[in-house]
Design a protein around this motif. Structure first.
Motif, PDB file in Angstrom:
ATOM      1  N   ARG A 143      30.301  66.854  40.388  1.00 29.26           N
ATOM      2  CA  ARG A 143      29.454  67.079  41.565  1.00 29.26           C
ATOM      3  C   ARG A 143      28.971  68.525  41.557  1.00 29.26           C
ATOM      4  N   LEU A 144      27.731  68.703  41.933  1.00 25.26           N
ATOM      5  CA  LEU A 144      27.111  70.038  41.856  1.00 25.26           C
ATOM      6  C   LEU A 144      26.445  70.397  43.179  1.00 25.26           C
ATOM      7  N   GLN A 145      26.567  71.681  43.542  1.00 25.33           N
ATOM      8  CA  GLN A 145      25.763  72.223  44.631  1.00 25.33           C
ATOM      9  C   GLN A 145      25.438  73.675  44.309  1.00 25.33           C
ATOM     10  N   ALA A 493      29.750  73.528  39.749  1.00 24.12           N
ATOM     11  CA  ALA A 493      30.121  72.126  39.540  1.00 24.12           C
ATOM     12  C   ALA A 493      31.586  71.923  39.924  1.00 24.12           C
ATOM     13  N   TYR A 494      31.872  70.766  40.536  1.00 28.08           N
ATOM     14  CA  TYR A 494      33.224  70.399  40.955  1.00 28.08           C
ATOM     15  C   TYR A 494      33.592  69.128  40.190  1.00 28.08           C
ATOM     16  N   GLN A 495      34.573  69.233  39.326  1.00 27.42           N
ATOM     17  CA  GLN A 495      34.895  68.138  38.416  1.00 27.42           C
ATOM     18  C   GLN A 495      36.269  67.571  38.721  1.00 27.42           C
ATOM     19  N   VAL A 500      38.896  65.033  49.695  1.00 30.61           N
ATOM     20  CA  VAL A 500      39.223  65.897  50.815  1.00 30.61           C
ATOM     21  C   VAL A 500      39.030  67.377  50.476  1.00 30.61           C
ATOM     22  N   LEU A 501      39.058  67.715  49.193  1.00 30.47           N
ATOM     23  CA  LEU A 501      38.924  69.104  48.772  1.00 30.47           C
ATOM     24  C   LEU A 501      37.474  69.497  48.474  1.00 30.47           C
ATOM     25  N   LEU A 502      36.606  68.530  48.374  1.00 33.94           N
ATOM     26  CA  LEU A 502      35.201  68.807  48.058  1.00 33.94           C
ATOM     27  C   LEU A 502      34.499  69.509  49.218  1.00 33.94           C
ATOM     28  N   PRO A 503      33.440  70.306  48.918  1.00 36.75           N
ATOM     29  CA  PRO A 503      32.566  70.784  49.990  1.00 36.75           C
ATOM     30  C   PRO A 503      32.035  69.589  50.774  1.00 36.75           C
ATOM     31  N   GLU A 504      31.852  69.766  52.064  1.00 32.03           N
ATOM     32  CA  GLU A 504      31.473  68.646  52.927  1.00 32.03           C
ATOM     33  C   GLU A 504      30.217  67.952  52.431  1.00 32.03           C
ATOM     34  N   ARG A 507      31.017  65.217  49.710  1.00 33.16           N
ATOM     35  CA  ARG A 507      32.013  64.177  49.904  1.00 33.16           C
ATOM     36  C   ARG A 507      31.379  62.783  49.817  1.00 33.16           C
ATOM     37  N   GLU A 508      32.192  61.833  49.467  1.00 27.64           N
ATOM     38  CA  GLU A 508      31.713  60.492  49.132  1.00 27.64           C
ATOM     39  C   GLU A 508      30.904  59.868  50.264  1.00 27.64           C
ATOM     40  N   ALA A 509      31.332  60.068  51.495  1.00 27.01           N
ATOM     41  CA  ALA A 509      30.665  59.419  52.630  1.00 27.01           C
ATOM     42  C   ALA A 509      29.391  60.144  53.057  1.00 27.01           C
ATOM     43  N   ASN A 510      29.084  61.267  52.416  1.00 23.45           N
ATOM     44  CA  ASN A 510      27.897  62.068  52.757  1.00 23.45           C
ATOM     45  C   ASN A 510      27.819  62.308  54.272  1.00 23.45           C
ATOM     46  N   PRO A 511      28.842  62.965  54.841  1.00 29.78           N
ATOM     47  CA  PRO A 511      28.901  63.116  56.303  1.00 29.78           C
ATOM     48  C   PRO A 511      27.734  63.912  56.879  1.00 29.78           C
TER      49      PRO A 511
END
Length: 521
Positions: A143-145, A493-495, A500-504, A507-511
């Motif tokens: 995942r990248l931001q 990149a977050y691999q 729960v540790l990902l930047p908001e 996250r999977e649910a795209n809050p």
């Protein structure tokens, strides 16, 4: 608002340690109260430490919090519009009504960047989900931001004391990115700089942000600027000004133990090409409009058209006459600083020594720093033989280049260095020549305008204010417009992260309900 004349370092007003200065009214040649503090490298260090301490918390503010902060800066600027414009007029000789327009533009930019932040597209979110069954090797989740690059140093410009200064687009885009800012105020308008800085600091305090989000320093000579570029906590620099000054900062930044990017906007003559059919039917109109835009801000605008190229033939004499008339009728007006005025006069002398002939000049100067407009002319052969003629003379002057044919027009275009903009005036029968000219101009500028002039420029999502050297030090970026935020971002990149540790935003649910690229779709 009573001006203190002090430096603004975080929440603290800091008195002088390296002497003081006063602002000069260039129209009256009178010094203006009060005294303004000059700082030194110790003040840069104090501001840089605060900016670094503030960075982690500020760069992780929510998008809604950051957008609200930017909108508050806009509100605060508008609340001091009249006072700010009045003080800037004293320090620059520019009309107050024009400067009130600059305040509006500055406030609008902060609001625009607030919306950029809310939308979140600048994060450029991308997700490549895990493929545990992939053979011969499983793929981990990636995942990248984009995140802010770090604390940045911004050098305020002289020619637009608000829109390119303390509360200008560089500050707005850096704060939008999540960067903390140290602003080096330009000594030509210290009072206007203080008013803007206090508006920004007020917003920092209103939103409960760390005081190090914004500071403003000022100094004599090059000491403060060099200290900013050298400081190890500074991660990027922006500069608007001369090629000499911009490249000195750029080279210094590359000599650091850890080099950093320097985003400069330096010099441009913004060439205008009039193709034959347009010259034949719109000659006088184009000539008059060209000079009108050249004279804006007494010629002290980075996008003013200063070079006009036309093929000898029907309409050229009418074009020339219209330009001569408009220049001759132009009254001399106060230039921004004694130094800019002196450089303008020196530049005209150099152009004439290089072979340009002065064919018109405006009304005589009546004060020490009045800029008298000038129109010079040269033929294509001379222009191509003397590179000096293609250099910028910052002030109310323009050069008309009359070329023999299409081949010579294309040769002139190929001889030009990088530009912020270029303009074409054409009719339908000029399209074949325009198609030959466009690839030449695309390599030399960041913006091409058809049947209009380079100035003014809209500030929007498609804006490009940049170009190859020497227009800027990095042609991949713009210093104006919504995409100028990209200067202050870098990818992370977050691999294999647990959700729960990902930047908001990732996250999977795209809050946050932000646009994201998933597996390339």
């Amino acid at each position: 608002m009573n001006l203190t004349g002090q430096l603004i370092i975080g929440a603290e007003n800091v008195a002088a340690t390296a002497g003081t200065m006063k602002a000069l009214n260039p129209a009256t040649h009178e010094w203006i109260e009060p005294d303004f503090a000059l700082g030194d490298a110790a003040h840069v260090h104090q501001a840089a430490v605060l900016a670094d301490e503030a960075f982690d918390s500020y760069s992780h503010t929510s998008l809604s919090q950051r957008a609200a902060f930017l909108h508050s800066i806009a509100d605060n600027l508008e609340s001091v519009r009249s006072e700010l414009a009045s003080r800037a007029a004293l320090e620059t000789g520019l009309p107050q009504v024009q400067l009130e327009g600059e305040v509006n533009r500055a406030a609008t930019q902060f609001r625009q960047f607030g919306e950029v932040v809310r939308q979140g597209r600048f994060l450029q979110l991308a997700i490549d989900p895990a493929q545990p069954e992939r053979q011969p090797r499983p793929r981990m989740d990636h995942r990248l931001q984009k995140i802010a690059i770090g604390p940045v140093a911004i050098f305020g410009a002289s020619n637009f004391p608000i829109a390119y200064s303390v509360a200008g687009g560089d500050t707005a885009s850096a704060l939008a990115a999540g960067a903390t800012v140290i602003l080096k105020a330009h000594n030509a308008h210290p009072g206007a700089s203080e008013i803007q800085a206090r508006a920004i600091r007020q917003a920092v305090q209103e939103h409960g942000l760390h005081e190090g989000v914004f500071s403003m320093v000022r100094g004599a000579g090059n000491t403060i600027g060099e200290a900013l570029v050298d400081h190890p906590l500074i991660k990027a620099v922006t500069f608007t000004g001369s090629e000499h000054g911009g490249m000195a900062l750029y080279r210094r930044a590359q000599r650091r133990p850890a080099p950093i990017p320097v985003f400069t906007e330096m010099t441009s003559v913004n060439p205008t090409f009039i193709l034959p059919a347009a010259l034949a039917v719109r000659n006088g109109q184009i000539g008059d409009g060209f000079i009108e835009r050249m004279l804006v801000n007494v010629g002290q605008a980075c996008l003013r058209p200063a070079l006009l190229i036309a093929i000898k033939g029907p309409g050229l004499e009418t074009l020339r006459s219209a330009m001569v008339k408009r220049v001759s009728e132009a009254a001399a007006r106060t230039m921004l600083t004694p130094g800019i005025h002196a450089s303008y006069l020196d530049g005209l002398k150099l152009m004439e020594r290089a072979g340009a002939r002065r064919i018109a000049q405006g009304g005589a100067s009546h004060a020490d720093f009045d800029g008298q407009s000038a129109l010079l002319e040269v033929d294509g052969v001379r222009f191509l033989s003397e590179p000096l003629l293609a250099q910028e003379v910052f002030g109310p002057s323009a050069l008309l280049v009359s070329v023999d044919d299409e081949a010579q027009l294309l040769a002139v275009a190929r001889s030009l260095q990088g530009q912020l903009s270029a303009a074409l005036h054409l009719e339908n029968s000029d399209l074949a020549l325009a198609r030959r000219l466009l690839p030449v101009l695309e390599r030399r500028t960041g913006r091409i305008v058809v049947n209009a002039f380079a100035h003014p420029q809209e500030v929007n999502y498609a804006t490009v204010h940049g170009g190859p050297f020497p227009a800027t030090s990095d042609s991949r970026f713009t210093s104006v417009g919504m995409s100028s935020i990209e200067r202050f971002l870098r990818p992370v990149a977050y691999q294999g992260f647990p959700d729960v540790l990902l930047p908001e935003a990732l996250r999977e649910a795209n809050p946050l309900q932000l646009p994201r690229l998933i597996d390339g779709q």
